[in-house]
Design an enzyme around this catalytic site. Structure first.
Site, PDB file in Angstrom:
ATOM      1  N   SER A 109      39.955  29.915  39.423  1.00  0.00           N
ATOM      2  CA  SER A 109      41.153  29.648  40.208  1.00  0.00           C
ATOM      3  C   SER A 109      42.079  28.681  39.466  1.00  0.00           C
ATOM      4  CB  SER A 109      40.757  29.132  41.594  1.00  0.00           C
ATOM      5  OG  SER A 109      41.851  29.142  42.471  1.00  0.00           O
ATOM      6  N   ASP A 130      41.020  39.344  47.241  1.00  0.00           N
ATOM      7  CA  ASP A 130      41.262  37.905  47.132  1.00  0.00           C
ATOM      8  C   ASP A 130      42.518  37.536  47.936  1.00  0.00           C
ATOM      9  OD1 ASP A 130      41.888  35.303  46.342  1.00  0.00           O
ATOM     10  OD2 ASP A 130      41.324  35.634  44.259  1.00  0.00           O
ATOM     11  N   HIS A 183      37.950  35.683  46.798  1.00  0.00           N
ATOM     12  CA  HIS A 183      38.465  34.698  45.848  1.00  0.00           C
ATOM     13  C   HIS A 183      37.339  33.982  45.109  1.00  0.00           C
ATOM     14  CE1 HIS A 183      41.170  31.895  43.993  1.00  0.00           C
ATOM     15  NE2 HIS A 183      40.585  30.868  44.560  1.00  0.00           N
TER      16      HIS A 183
END
Length: 256
Positions: free
Chosen positions: A106, A203, A233
């Site tokens: 991320s 996601d 995610h």
């Protein structure tokens, strides 16, 4: 006879007196460096799985918490992309030697690219999990509701609701400073090292089309994008972890 690899822990003091908590496995091959996400901790599922892999295989591995995250000191609300980038560079400079393979999840994917741009002579490869490049401007800012915009204008901070826990502070400084570290600015991203990207098709935080935009911007010759259609995610299911480990093994295999 050599003993079994062990993971050691410590703290790295920064110039401002804040301390970054870290854990490290001394081992062979390029050192794997874990770069976690926004508000994540180095004790998370994926980081722990990589630590277990490094211990079992005798490979070098470093994980740490940024300012205001996990076991590190400091106020989370004082953090910015630039500061967390500095934390990552301080950790790799002080705690590792030789070639590196950066694994970023991320926000950590964005920071991994920024670290690779700053230390191109050391970064051998990158594995990016749902990379949130430019997320402050491209993903977060457009979704701030009117009351959030008003709070940012009035107080410089907005408490953003979270799917994963309590609301958390988003500061005007975080949003503004994030622009300074944009990699999706229309220019090719000059990273020549091999890059593997794992992206969930379901996601809700980093849409797969955003990750594909990053793929199109990367200038290197060896970029592989894998879309996990039912992935979320975090990509922390057993099958997701197995895929991550396979990518890491492929990029860190010792050379003759």
């Amino acid at each position: 006879m050599k003993g079994r690899p062990m993971e050691t822990a410590g703290e790295l003091e920064r110039a401002d007196g804040e301390r970054l908590a870290w854990r490290r496995v001394a081992g062979s091959g390029p050192t794997l460096v874990w770069l976690g996400g926004f508000r994540s901790e180095m004790s998370g599922t994926k980081a722990q799985a990589l630590a277990d892999w490094a211990l079992a295989r005798g490979r070098g591995f470093l994980r740490f918490d940024y300012l205001g995250h996990g076991e590190s000191t400091g106020d989370f609300a004082a953090g910015t992309i630039g500061r967390w980038r500095e934390d990552a560079l301080a950790a790799v400079d002080a705690l590792t030697e030789g070639p590196l393979v950066l694994v970023g999840s991320s926000m950590g994917g964005w920071l991994a690219m920024l670290a690779a741009l700053a230390r191109p002579e050391r970064v051998q490869a990158l594995v990016l999990i749902a990379p949130a490049a430019d997320f402050t401007e491209a993903l977060m800012k457009p979704e701030i509701p009117p009351e959030g915009v008003a709070a940012l204008d009035r107080e410089g901070v907005w408490l953003r609701p979270s799917l994963y826990g309590d609301p958390y502070p988003i500061t005007a400084r975080l949003l503004q400073e994030g622009k300074d570290w944009s990699v999706l600015d229309g220019r090719p991203i000059p990273i020549s090292a091999p890059i593997r990207i794992l992206q969930g098709g379901e996601d809700p935080d980093v849409p797969w089309r955003h990750a594909l935009r990053l793929v199109e911007a990367l200038d290197g010759p060896d970029v592989v994008f894998t879309l996990i259609r039912d992935g979320d995610h975090r990509l922390s299911r057993d099958q997701d972890i197995a895929r991550l480990i396979a990518e890491v093994e492929g990029l860190t295999a010792p050379t003759a």
